[in-house]
Scaffold this motif. Sequence first.
Motif, PDB file in Angstrom:
ATOM      1  N   ALA A  13     -22.831  -8.462  -6.493  1.00  0.00           N
ATOM      2  CA  ALA A  13     -24.253  -8.085  -6.501  1.00  0.00           C
ATOM      3  C   ALA A  13     -24.988  -6.891  -6.627  1.00  0.00           C
ATOM      4  O   ALA A  13     -25.899  -6.711  -7.377  1.00  0.00           O
ATOM      5  CB  ALA A  13     -24.809  -8.895  -4.939  1.00  0.00           C
ATOM      6  N   ARG A  14     -24.126  -5.786  -6.152  1.00  0.00           N
ATOM      7  CA  ARG A  14     -24.601  -4.430  -6.165  1.00  0.00           C
ATOM      8  C   ARG A  14     -23.986  -3.803  -7.415  1.00  0.00           C
ATOM      9  O   ARG A  14     -24.306  -2.666  -7.862  1.00  0.00           O
ATOM     10  CB  ARG A  14     -23.878  -3.729  -5.126  1.00  0.00           C
ATOM     11  N   GLY A  15     -23.223  -4.614  -8.352  1.00  0.00           N
ATOM     12  CA  GLY A  15     -22.786  -4.131  -9.668  1.00  0.00           C
ATOM     13  C   GLY A  15     -21.802  -3.167  -9.621  1.00  0.00           C
ATOM     14  O   GLY A  15     -21.164  -2.721 -10.373  1.00  0.00           O
ATOM     15  N   GLU A  16     -21.083  -3.462  -8.266  1.00  0.00           N
ATOM     16  CA  GLU A  16     -19.835  -2.727  -8.131  1.00  0.00           C
ATOM     17  C   GLU A  16     -18.756  -3.146  -8.898  1.00  0.00           C
ATOM     18  O   GLU A  16     -18.455  -4.472  -8.828  1.00  0.00           O
ATOM     19  CB  GLU A  16     -19.245  -2.552  -6.678  1.00  0.00           C
ATOM     20  N   ARG A  17     -17.788  -2.521  -9.655  1.00  0.00           N
ATOM     21  CA  ARG A  17     -16.716  -3.086 -10.411  1.00  0.00           C
ATOM     22  C   ARG A  17     -15.737  -3.549  -9.546  1.00  0.00           C
ATOM     23  O   ARG A  17     -15.351  -2.903  -8.247  1.00  0.00           O
ATOM     24  CB  ARG A  17     -16.064  -1.912 -11.436  1.00  0.00           C
ATOM     25  N   LEU A  18     -14.789  -4.654  -9.899  1.00  0.00           N
ATOM     26  CA  LEU A  18     -13.780  -5.230  -8.738  1.00  0.00           C
ATOM     27  C   LEU A  18     -12.416  -4.712  -9.513  1.00  0.00           C
ATOM     28  O   LEU A  18     -12.288  -5.261 -10.495  1.00  0.00           O
ATOM     29  CB  LEU A  18     -14.180  -6.736  -8.720  1.00  0.00           C
ATOM     30  N   THR A  19     -11.529  -4.109  -8.534  1.00  0.00           N
ATOM     31  CA  THR A  19     -10.210  -3.956  -8.986  1.00  0.00           C
ATOM     32  C   THR A  19      -9.253  -5.006  -8.233  1.00  0.00           C
ATOM     33  O   THR A  19      -9.383  -5.147  -7.025  1.00  0.00           O
ATOM     34  CB  THR A  19      -9.839  -2.671  -8.741  1.00  0.00           C
ATOM     35  N   MET A  20      -8.387  -5.242  -8.966  1.00  0.00           N
ATOM     36  CA  MET A  20      -7.373  -6.176  -8.544  1.00  0.00           C
ATOM     37  C   MET A  20      -6.081  -6.034  -8.959  1.00  0.00           C
ATOM     38  O   MET A  20      -6.019  -5.405 -10.195  1.00  0.00           O
ATOM     39  CB  MET A  20      -7.536  -7.323  -9.086  1.00  0.00           C
ATOM     40  N   VAL A  21      -4.943  -5.809  -8.391  1.00  0.00           N
ATOM     41  CA  VAL A  21      -3.785  -5.601  -8.975  1.00  0.00           C
ATOM     42  C   VAL A  21      -2.481  -6.735  -8.252  1.00  0.00           C
ATOM     43  O   VAL A  21      -3.038  -7.021  -7.472  1.00  0.00           O
ATOM     44  CB  VAL A  21      -3.313  -4.039  -8.309  1.00  0.00           C
ATOM     45  N   THR A  22      -1.605  -6.844  -9.090  1.00  0.00           N
ATOM     46  CA  THR A  22      -0.668  -7.818  -8.434  1.00  0.00           C
ATOM     47  C   THR A  22       0.224  -7.117  -7.481  1.00  0.00           C
ATOM     48  O   THR A  22       0.570  -5.978  -7.361  1.00  0.00           O
ATOM     49  CB  THR A  22       0.010  -8.598  -9.580  1.00  0.00           C
ATOM     50  N   ALA A  23       0.812  -8.003  -6.412  1.00  0.00           N
ATOM     51  CA  ALA A  23       1.801  -7.295  -5.555  1.00  0.00           C
ATOM     52  C   ALA A  23       2.749  -8.591  -5.082  1.00  0.00           C
ATOM     53  O   ALA A  23       2.212  -9.593  -5.107  1.00  0.00           O
ATOM     54  CB  ALA A  23       0.841  -6.732  -4.068  1.00  0.00           C
ATOM     55  N   TYR A  24       4.065  -8.153  -5.013  1.00  0.00           N
ATOM     56  CA  TYR A  24       4.899  -9.282  -4.543  1.00  0.00           C
ATOM     57  C   TYR A  24       5.734  -9.153  -3.151  1.00  0.00           C
ATOM     58  O   TYR A  24       6.532  -9.784  -2.829  1.00  0.00           O
ATOM     59  CB  TYR A  24       5.634  -9.522  -5.707  1.00  0.00           C
ATOM     60  N   ASP A  25       5.491  -7.953  -2.736  1.00  0.00           N
ATOM     61  CA  ASP A  25       6.524  -7.590  -1.635  1.00  0.00           C
ATOM     62  C   ASP A  25       5.595  -6.660  -0.604  1.00  0.00           C
ATOM     63  O   ASP A  25       4.477  -6.292  -0.606  1.00  0.00           O
ATOM     64  CB  ASP A  25       7.603  -6.943  -1.922  1.00  0.00           C
ATOM     65  N   TYR A  26       6.286  -6.584   0.778  1.00  0.00           N
ATOM     66  CA  TYR A  26       5.668  -5.838   1.561  1.00  0.00           C
ATOM     67  C   TYR A  26       5.412  -4.213   1.454  1.00  0.00           C
ATOM     68  O   TYR A  26       4.282  -3.805   1.589  1.00  0.00           O
ATOM     69  CB  TYR A  26       6.764  -5.845   2.984  1.00  0.00           C
ATOM     70  N   THR A  27       6.406  -3.666   0.713  1.00  0.00           N
ATOM     71  CA  THR A  27       6.269  -2.212   0.569  1.00  0.00           C
ATOM     72  C   THR A  27       5.206  -2.064  -0.444  1.00  0.00           C
ATOM     73  O   THR A  27       4.321  -1.093  -0.315  1.00  0.00           O
ATOM     74  CB  THR A  27       7.364  -1.818   0.021  1.00  0.00           C
ATOM     75  N   SER A  28       5.168  -2.782  -1.553  1.00  0.00           N
ATOM     76  CA  SER A  28       3.820  -2.468  -2.458  1.00  0.00           C
ATOM     77  C   SER A  28       2.665  -2.659  -1.670  1.00  0.00           C
ATOM     78  O   SER A  28       1.594  -2.017  -1.988  1.00  0.00           O
ATOM     79  CB  SER A  28       3.838  -3.471  -3.665  1.00  0.00           C
ATOM     80  N   ALA A  29       2.635  -3.880  -0.959  1.00  0.00           N
ATOM     81  CA  ALA A  29       0.927  -4.049  -0.273  1.00  0.00           C
ATOM     82  C   ALA A  29       0.895  -2.809   0.526  1.00  0.00           C
ATOM     83  O   ALA A  29      -0.436  -2.678   0.642  1.00  0.00           O
ATOM     84  CB  ALA A  29       1.479  -5.364   0.414  1.00  0.00           C
ATOM     85  N   ARG A  30       1.967  -2.461   1.256  1.00  0.00           N
ATOM     86  CA  ARG A  30       1.575  -1.056   2.206  1.00  0.00           C
ATOM     87  C   ARG A  30       0.984  -0.021   1.217  1.00  0.00           C
ATOM     88  O   ARG A  30       0.351   0.992   1.735  1.00  0.00           O
ATOM     89  CB  ARG A  30       2.887  -0.633   2.855  1.00  0.00           C
ATOM     90  N   ILE A  31       1.484   0.421   0.059  1.00  0.00           N
ATOM     91  CA  ILE A  31       1.055   1.093  -0.766  1.00  0.00           C
ATOM     92  C   ILE A  31      -0.492   0.784  -1.173  1.00  0.00           C
ATOM     93  O   ILE A  31      -1.318   1.804  -1.320  1.00  0.00           O
ATOM     94  CB  ILE A  31       1.777   1.543  -2.126  1.00  0.00           C
ATOM     95  N   ILE A  32      -0.710  -0.161  -1.459  1.00  0.00           N
ATOM     96  CA  ILE A  32      -1.942  -0.592  -2.045  1.00  0.00           C
ATOM     97  C   ILE A  32      -3.313  -0.579  -0.615  1.00  0.00           C
ATOM     98  O   ILE A  32      -4.039  -0.109  -0.894  1.00  0.00           O
ATOM     99  CB  ILE A  32      -2.112  -2.055  -2.212  1.00  0.00           C
ATOM    100  N   ASP A  33      -2.371  -0.693   0.579  1.00  0.00           N
ATOM    101  CA  ASP A  33      -3.389  -0.366   1.746  1.00  0.00           C
ATOM    102  C   ASP A  33      -3.628   1.016   1.751  1.00  0.00           C
ATOM    103  O   ASP A  33      -4.855   1.080   2.641  1.00  0.00           O
ATOM    104  CB  ASP A  33      -2.555  -1.056   3.045  1.00  0.00           C
ATOM    105  N   ARG A  34      -3.127   1.878   1.133  1.00  0.00           N
ATOM    106  CA  ARG A  34      -3.614   3.258   1.067  1.00  0.00           C
ATOM    107  C   ARG A  34      -4.942   3.629   0.234  1.00  0.00           C
ATOM    108  O   ARG A  34      -5.137   4.689   0.264  1.00  0.00           O
ATOM    109  CB  ARG A  34      -2.265   4.571   1.104  1.00  0.00           C
TER     110      ARG A  34
END
Length: 292
Positions: A13-34
């Motif tokens: 609603a604020r017009g912010e662009r939404l970013t999405m990326v695929t992940a399949y494992d714990y390590t990648s998810a931890r990196i995305i968390d940063r």
Amino acid sequence: MRVSLLDIAQRYARGERLTMVTAYDYTSARIIDRTDIPLILVGDSLGMVIQGRDSTLPVTVDDILYHTRAVLRGCTKALVVSDLPFLTYATQESALASAGRLMAEGGCQSVKLEGGVTVAPTIRRLVDAGIPVMGHLGFTPQSMHQIGVRVQGKDANRARQLLADAFAVQEAGAWAVVLELIPAPLAEAITQRLSIPTIGIGAGPACSGEVQVWHDILGLYEDHTPRHTHRFASLGDQAATALQEYADQVGSQRFPTAAHSARMDEQVLAEALQGFAPPRSRSTEDPEVPPS
Ligand code: KIV
């Protein structure tokens, strides 16, 4: 705190662009968390990039479940969407069972499924049961043998069908829809007409957000950069260089060094060795070493 669907709706609603990326494992998810990426997709693209298959078709609910759990263990912030695999939502009952498992056993916050007008009743059924659904239109990989691996919606009839599909998905209660491999002006026209976010991949810059596959944007393959993606790093090259350097250092006895291991008191070692045979000779002239 984990991003919620309400947060996503407010950002949209604020017009912010939404970013999405695929992940399949714990390590990648931890990196995305940063990062501040708010959306993760545990996509059935794992059939290709994790399992080495040539399509998404063999992926099972158990596969998505396994990877969803691993991702959820690694990320605390992003909203996690898990793909419903091929034929696991062919009936409303099977859709409920598959999506229910991904939500209840996997812990994802939404599922994603492919299709428009024909799957709209299934989307409605899931949403009514409390399961948030993300749609997926345009090039839908689970139908690749019917529609071909190519840009969709290029003629007026197919473009009209895609518009109708997008409205059907929205009316059925989906909170967002992925638009994959459709012409940028068509994606823009759909985005301007819907009241839910469109998340593009190969659909131009006018979508409400973008989704990309982890391996593509991080450059994990040396031979594969599809037009719809961009390498933001060359991690495959870096990994290969690092692994070769590791092999070279092990081969030339530069790694590991004493610094990479624990010390031991010489007297304690001598005591431990009492009664054992002396060290073997490693000379090539040693008759115990078979001739090469
Ligand atoms: O499975 C996947 O990675 C996807 C994206 C390409 C949207 O569906």
